[in-house]
Structures are given as C-alpha cells and as structure tokens.
Design an enzyme around this catalytic site. Structure first.
Site, PDB file in Angstrom:
ATOM      1  N   CYS A   1       0.114   5.199   4.168  1.00 25.40           N
ATOM      2  CA  CYS A   1       1.170   5.583   4.538  1.00 25.40           C
ATOM      3  C   CYS A   1       1.605   6.943   4.341  1.00 25.40           C
ATOM      4  CB  CYS A   1       2.359   4.720   4.272  1.00 25.40           C
ATOM      5  SG  CYS A   1       3.936   4.835   5.027  1.00 25.40           S
TER       6      CYS A   1
ATOM      7  N   CYS B   1       5.283   7.312   3.912  1.00 26.37           N
ATOM      8  CA  CYS B   1       6.078   6.941   2.796  1.00 26.37           C
ATOM      9  C   CYS B   1       5.738   7.867   1.498  1.00 26.37           C
ATOM     10  CB  CYS B   1       5.423   5.725   2.577  1.00 26.37           C
ATOM     11  SG  CYS B   1       5.318   4.361   3.533  1.00 26.37           S
ATOM     12  N   ASP B   2       4.453   8.422   1.670  1.00 27.08           N
ATOM     13  CA  ASP B   2       3.987   9.076   0.242  1.00 27.08           C
ATOM     14  C   ASP B   2       3.774  10.620   0.452  1.00 27.08           C
ATOM     15  OD1 ASP B   2       4.193   6.714  -0.904  1.00 27.08           O
ATOM     16  OD2 ASP B   2       2.114   6.099  -0.572  1.00 27.08           O
TER      17      ASP B   2
END
Length: 314
Positions: free
Chosen positions: A136, A139-140
């Site tokens: 992801c 997300c990161d």
C-alpha cells in the site's frame, strides 16, 4: 455469550458494492444491516486520486468511501464495525458470527467482501513485511521521502503506486516480468514521462535484502527471465502491486466458484448457487474490477434480494 441480531438482509463488506447495496436495500424498506469487515471502505481507502468515478473529475478514494458510507447510513442502513469470521449458508435463516461475539441471522445475504492484495510468497518478503515491504503506497509512501523505492508489477495498480510514490521518493524503479505493461495507456504515458521513474523490464524478484538489527530493507536481487542475469537494486522500500485475489474465505466451501476463486453468479444476476445468497463486486467480478461496476452490482444485488424476499413472502 454475545447478542443475536436478525435482519432481513445482511450485507457483508463495505466497499462500493456493499454501500450501494445498503442504499438500495434501505430504499426498498428492507432495513439492512451492513457489517464493514476488517477494512471499512475496502480497497478504495488505500487509493489516492480516483479519476473515473462519474460526477467526480477527481476525488480521493477515502473521501469517496466516507461519502458512500454516509449515504447508506442516511437512508437507513445500519452500519456495524464488526468482522464476520464464520458464515453458515446451509439453512435459513443464514447465520454469521462476528468477532465481536454477535451472531447475525438473515433471510438473505449479500456478499461484498471484495478482494485482497496478492503477495510474491517469498520468505524474505514475509520477513520484511511492515519493515520496508508493503502492498500500500498510499499507506506507507510518506515514510520514504527522499529515498529510493521499488514497485513490483505491471498493471494499473503497479503504475498508480509508482506514480504516487514519485511524490515522496527520489527514485522509483518499476520491476515487471514482461516487456510491456498491462495498465491503461493514459497511466503508461504518465509513467514514461516521469523523470523519477526507471523501469526494469523482464525481471522477477529473487530475494529482498536488508538488515536484521534494526530490521529494514536495503534492496533486492532481480533475475532477468530471459538471460538469468542478476541485477542488484538498492531500495529502502519495496511495494508489491501484483493484483488482488477475491476474499472468498467465508464461502469457498459453500458456494460454486469460477476459476480464480471468484464466486459464480447466474448470467444477468447476482444470485449464487444458494437461493437467497447474492454476490457483488470484486468477489465475483474477474473481468472489470472497477469501483463503478462494483457499485452497479451492489445495486443489482439489493434488487435481487428484494425480489427473492418478496417471492418468499408470497
């Protein structure tokens, strides 16, 4: 012992298919209960710009899902933050067990559990998950400002992840096992024009390398599928973007399946092999796999469930 909650229609899953099913089932006065699952909002919550949702030239994936949940709730869907760990479709009413301890019974079930990220299945990948290996970018990606990263894959997901990561990373290397990409042409054009992107064609990942104290990725070894030559690629982050598999764990031994583990539905319908059980979205769609088609199938599932329940009452 937990509570028991009965509903005429139980919707399992909370992506575009689930929330749209909630809207239509609510409008049909079925008072549906929607159980969100482990990732409320589904895959769109880990997507950045959505540019192909009708009526929105551009909208953030998480924002779109917040709007869809609010719409479903506003028209009467009871949205519950629980995770269904077991589902018994052998008799009616159907019975679902939530992690919360609640037992849900339903006269009809709409399955909208979507899909989940695929992984390479390597020991080194598993070792560094959460410590440099991710599925992801949304997300990161923020954690890799000014660093070199790698994206593995060649479809829409991989190209979108790579483009997103150029906002943070100093360099993005896209590694693909073929010599052409499968993504949409408009995405390919953006990728090829981005000066931060380098593509390593015809390569597969041999091993992800890094440190153990502290645990962290330092790079990887990629093998040329034509020559066998090994290339060392330095990177602090490795993002796996090789597609998704249908989240069929609850029903794979109960419903008829298509190739790839997708739930089989009747032509022109969302009806599954068990009367009263309907499936919508990426759980059953192995061709289009778009948010808008998932939403359309959610609508179909709610209408199919309404007809089914009306016939039962007659």
């Amino acid at each position: 012992m937990g509570d028991t909650k009965h509903t005429r229609v139980l919707i399992i899953g909370s992506g575009p298919a689930g929330y749209t099913a909630g809207v239509y089932a609510s409008r049909a006065m079925l008072e549906p209960v929607l159980v969100q699952g482990i990732q409320p909002g589904g895959q769109l919550t880990i997507t950045t710009e959505v540019e192909n949702w009708p009526g929105e030239s551009e909208i953030q994936g998480p924002d779109l899902m917040v709007k869809m949940e609010a719409h479903a709730t506003a028209v009467g869907t009871e949205v519950i933050g629980d995770y269904i760990s077991d589902l018994d479709l052998s008799k009616r009413p159907f019975t679902a067990t939530g992690d919360s301890g609640t037992t849900y019974t339903a006269d009809a079930v709409i399955l909208a559990t979507g899909a989940q990220a695929n992984w390479l299945g390597m020991e080194s990948e598993e070792k560094f998950k959460g410590f440099g290996v991710s599925a992801c970018a949304t997300c990161d990606g923020f954690f890799y400002r000014g660093m070199d990263v790698v994206v593995v894959g060649g479809g829409n997901t991989a190209v979108e992840e790579a483009l997103f990561l150029t906002k943070f990373a100093s360099k993005v290397t896209l590694i693909h096992r073929r010599d052409t990409l499968r993504s949409e042409k408009i995405l390919q054009d953006r990728l090829f024009k981005n000066p931060k992107v380098e593509i390593l064609w015809d390569h597969t990942i041999e091993e992800i390398t890094g440190t153990t104290a502290p645990l962290g990725v330092e790079g990887l070894r990629a093998r040329n599928v034509k020559t066998g030559e090994i290339t060392e690629v330095a990177a602090k982050g490795v993002f796996i973007a090789i597609g998704h598999s249908p989240a069929n764990m609850l029903v794979k031994d109960q419903l008829e399946m298509q190739d790839g583990g997708y739930v089989k539905v009747m032509n022109g319908s969302t009806a599954t092999s068990i009367p009263g059980v309907f499936a919508a979205g990426d759980l059953t769609d192995h061709i289009y796999r778009q948010a808008v088609t998932s939403a359309g199938m959610g609508c179909m599932a709610a209408l199919d469930a309404e007809r089914f329940l009306s016939e039962q009452e007659k």
